[in-house]
Design a protein around this motif. Sequence first.
Motif, PDB file in Angstrom:
ATOM      1  N   LEU A 147      -3.052   9.342  -3.681  1.00 25.33           N
ATOM      2  CA  LEU A 147      -2.096  10.367  -4.081  1.00 25.33           C
ATOM      3  C   LEU A 147      -1.074   9.897  -5.116  1.00 25.33           C
ATOM      4  CD1 LEU A 147      -1.266  11.803  -0.530  1.00 25.33           C
ATOM      5  CD2 LEU A 147      -2.914  12.694  -2.200  1.00 25.33           C
ATOM      6  N   GLY A 148      -1.058   8.590  -5.383  1.00 26.03           N
ATOM      7  CA  GLY A 148      -0.046   8.058  -6.284  1.00 26.03           C
ATOM      8  C   GLY A 148       1.343   8.093  -5.684  1.00 26.03           C
ATOM      9  N   LYS A 149       1.436   8.166  -4.346  1.00 27.65           N
ATOM     10  CA  LYS A 149       2.718   8.276  -3.634  1.00 27.65           C
ATOM     11  C   LYS A 149       3.131   6.927  -3.062  1.00 27.65           C
ATOM     12  CE  LYS A 149       2.971  12.812  -3.915  1.00 27.65           C
ATOM     13  NZ  LYS A 149       3.985  13.496  -4.649  1.00 27.65           N
ATOM     14  N   GLU A 150       4.426   6.662  -3.125  1.00 26.58           N
ATOM     15  CA  GLU A 150       5.002   5.460  -2.522  1.00 26.58           C
ATOM     16  C   GLU A 150       5.466   5.782  -1.111  1.00 26.58           C
ATOM     17  OE1 GLU A 150       5.144   2.461  -3.917  1.00 26.58           O
ATOM     18  OE2 GLU A 150       4.360   3.118  -5.860  1.00 26.58           O
ATOM     19  N   CYS A 151       5.281   4.842  -0.209  1.00 31.53           N
ATOM     20  CA  CYS A 151       5.816   4.984   1.139  1.00 31.53           C
ATOM     21  C   CYS A 151       6.051   3.592   1.712  1.00 31.53           C
ATOM     22  CB  CYS A 151       4.897   5.813   2.036  1.00 31.53           C
ATOM     23  SG  CYS A 151       3.386   4.987   2.566  1.00 31.53           S
ATOM     24  N   ARG A 152       6.725   3.559   2.834  1.00 30.45           N
ATOM     25  CA  ARG A 152       7.007   2.289   3.500  1.00 30.45           C
ATOM     26  C   ARG A 152       5.711   1.618   3.941  1.00 30.45           C
ATOM     27  NH1 ARG A 152      10.751   4.070   7.895  1.00 30.45           N
ATOM     28  NH2 ARG A 152      10.898   5.941   6.687  1.00 30.45           N
ATOM     29  N   GLN A 153       5.793   0.329   4.226  1.00 28.12           N
ATOM     30  CA  GLN A 153       4.621  -0.365   4.765  1.00 28.12           C
ATOM     31  C   GLN A 153       4.293   0.250   6.131  1.00 28.12           C
ATOM     32  OE1 GLN A 153       4.085  -4.710   3.782  1.00 28.12           O
ATOM     33  NE2 GLN A 153       6.333  -4.547   3.769  1.00 28.12           N
ATOM     34  N   ASP A 198      -4.408   0.582   6.008  1.00 24.96           N
ATOM     35  CA  ASP A 198      -3.172   0.340   5.281  1.00 24.96           C
ATOM     36  C   ASP A 198      -2.754   1.678   4.674  1.00 24.96           C
ATOM     37  OD1 ASP A 198      -1.190  -0.280   3.404  1.00 24.96           O
ATOM     38  OD2 ASP A 198      -2.100  -2.234   2.928  1.00 24.96           O
ATOM     39  N   VAL A 199      -1.881   2.382   5.369  1.00 29.43           N
ATOM     40  CA  VAL A 199      -1.478   3.724   4.946  1.00 29.43           C
ATOM     41  C   VAL A 199      -0.749   3.673   3.610  1.00 29.43           C
ATOM     42  CG1 VAL A 199      -0.073   5.742   5.566  1.00 29.43           C
ATOM     43  CG2 VAL A 199      -1.425   4.569   7.322  1.00 29.43           C
ATOM     44  N   GLN A 200       0.111   2.681   3.423  1.00 32.28           N
ATOM     45  CA  GLN A 200       0.845   2.554   2.167  1.00 32.28           C
ATOM     46  C   GLN A 200      -0.124   2.457   0.983  1.00 32.28           C
ATOM     47  OE1 GLN A 200       2.807  -1.221   1.257  1.00 32.28           O
ATOM     48  NE2 GLN A 200       4.652  -0.070   0.676  1.00 32.28           N
ATOM     49  N   ALA A 201      -1.096   1.565   1.081  1.00 26.07           N
ATOM     50  CA  ALA A 201      -2.064   1.383  -0.007  1.00 26.07           C
ATOM     51  C   ALA A 201      -2.927   2.625  -0.198  1.00 26.07           C
ATOM     52  CB  ALA A 201      -2.949   0.167   0.276  1.00 26.07           C
ATOM     53  N   THR A 202      -3.322   3.261   0.884  1.00 28.74           N
ATOM     54  CA  THR A 202      -4.170   4.447   0.794  1.00 28.74           C
ATOM     55  C   THR A 202      -3.445   5.600   0.108  1.00 28.74           C
ATOM     56  OG1 THR A 202      -5.392   3.792   2.764  1.00 28.74           O
ATOM     57  CG2 THR A 202      -5.524   6.116   2.136  1.00 28.74           C
TER      58      THR A 202
END
Length: 138
Positions: free
Chosen positions: A45-51, A36-40
Amino acid sequence: MGHIIQTTVNGAFGETVEAAVAALEDEGFGVLCDIDVQATLKEKLGKECRQYRILGACNPALAHEGLAEEIELGALLPCNVIVYETDDGGVVVSAVDPQQLVGIAENAVLDSIATEVHERYERVLSTITDELGARSEV
């Protein structure tokens, strides 16, 4: 992008991931890892990204056959399938094109295995598209 095969569907993200896993299983692939790249990225990194999910898919019989021919093939396994959200609400399912991937091994014996995996991945994508509906290009 010549290194992938893909489809874009109208389904929700979660149902698309579930459909991808089920379609892979129907074609003899197991999902060895599900990243799960979004969760990782949020956690590390505390970064938001798309699912965005990376599914490490492997067909044991075909992997065994390939490794028997080319022991270094393991560096290219498992074959990744990714599922991610688009900016306009679609969901993309992409798979590495095994015919392109094994080309770097420069072992012609692997061509038939790569063709078999490619055909199975095409059926996986077709199944997902049939189930969830193709997203029309705007």
